[in-house]
Design an enzyme around this catalytic site. Structure first.
Site, mmCIF file in Angstrom:
data_model
loop_
_atom_site.group_PDB
_atom_site.id
_atom_site.type_symbol
_atom_site.label_atom_id
_atom_site.label_comp_id
_atom_site.label_asym_id
_atom_site.label_seq_id
_atom_site.Cartn_x
_atom_site.Cartn_y
_atom_site.Cartn_z
ATOM 1 N N GLU A 150 35.408 52.363 5.319
ATOM 2 C CA GLU A 150 34.526 51.199 5.136
ATOM 3 C C GLU A 150 35.355 49.998 4.694
ATOM 4 O O GLU A 150 36.354 50.167 3.996
ATOM 5 C CB GLU A 150 33.460 51.513 4.081
ATOM 6 N N ASP A 157 24.527 51.499 5.547
ATOM 7 C CA ASP A 157 25.262 51.372 4.300
ATOM 8 C C ASP A 157 24.298 50.891 3.221
ATOM 9 O O ASP A 157 23.483 49.985 3.459
ATOM 10 C CB ASP A 157 26.439 50.397 4.457
ATOM 11 N N TYR A 198 21.726 57.325 -7.268
ATOM 12 C CA TYR A 198 21.295 56.597 -8.471
ATOM 13 C C TYR A 198 19.785 56.717 -8.745
ATOM 14 O O TYR A 198 19.281 56.070 -9.661
ATOM 15 C CB TYR A 198 21.664 55.117 -8.342
ATOM 16 N N ASP A 199 19.074 57.520 -7.954
ATOM 17 C CA ASP A 199 17.610 57.605 -8.137
ATOM 18 C C ASP A 199 17.173 57.960 -9.566
ATOM 19 O O ASP A 199 16.163 57.441 -10.039
ATOM 20 C CB ASP A 199 17.003 58.597 -7.129
ATOM 21 N N ARG A 257 15.382 51.730 1.989
ATOM 22 C CA ARG A 257 15.615 52.419 3.265
ATOM 23 C C ARG A 257 14.355 52.373 4.131
ATOM 24 O O ARG A 257 14.428 52.125 5.330
ATOM 25 C CB ARG A 257 16.029 53.870 2.964
#
Ligand code: ITT
Length: 188
Positions: A36, A67, A146-147, A172
């Protein structure tokens, strides 16, 4: 339409599958791993990665990448496009530690989907943002990344505690909705 999805992340594939349920789009997983770029905006990272993944894959259908990043206001947008690197090295706990003395907890997730179309060499991007804040501690076991430390705006629970809310309002989901609109327009 058939699209190849180049990703190493099973959780993304699962969330895409859910957001595209009952939608006429065939997605085939592709295992290419291209480096990336270090752009700060995930949209720029995705745009370049789509073209590179197409070239590495050697297929003749469109190639999609996605991404995502978590941008924390009081950290000047960090970890942003470096979210993958940061969580691998420090975990979500590392983010909580870094923010221990910070009262401004505002943050947002951004997802950018980029698709390279070989017929004209065009790259199209579709993006979604979800605003919220970073919790004081880790909560919940659903979702990924990170949820457990992200609480969406106007909610009390983290995404990891309330996965149904994530399915409805996430970055998303919004990016996939933009993609669906584009495909519907192309069809009509
Ligand atoms: P690719 O192969 O598709 O690039 P990746 O895991 O490297 O997969 P990203 O660079 O897009 O994916 O994402 C960086 C990290 O951000 C990812 O590994 C997760 O830890 C986190 N992340 C991405 N989407 C997330 C979401 O919906 N909820 C929580 N964390 C997320």
């Amino acid at each position: 339409m058939e699209i190849f999805f180049a990703t190493s992340n099973d959780n993304k594939v699962r969330e895409f599958g859910h957001a595209l349920k009952d939608f006429d789009l065939k997605i085939k997983r592709l295992n290419v791993n291209v480096p990336e770029t270090d752009d700060e905006d995930v949209e720029d990272v995705a745009r370049k990665k789509a073209r590179d993944s197409f070239e590495a894959a050697g297929v003749d259908s469109p190639v999609m990448v996605e991404d995502s990043g978590l941008y924390v206001k009081s950290l000047n947008g960090f970890p942003g496009s470096m979210s993958g690197f940061f969580i691998k090295k420090c975990g979500e706990e590392g983010l909580l530690k870094l923010m221990k003395n910070l009262d401004n907890r505002k943050a947002f997730f951004k997802t950018s989907i980029a698709i390279y179309f070989p017929k004209n060499g065009d790259v199209k991007t579709f993006s979604g943002k979800c605003r919220g804040k970073i919790s004081r501690d880790k909560r919940g076991s659903g979702g990924f990344g990170y949820d457990p430390v992200f609480i969406p705006e106007n909610h009390e629970n983290t995404f990891a505690e309330d996965i149904e809310t994530k399915k409805r309002i996430s970055h998303r989901k919004k990016a996939v909705d933009e993609l669906k609109d584009f495909i519907n327009n192309e069809k009509s």
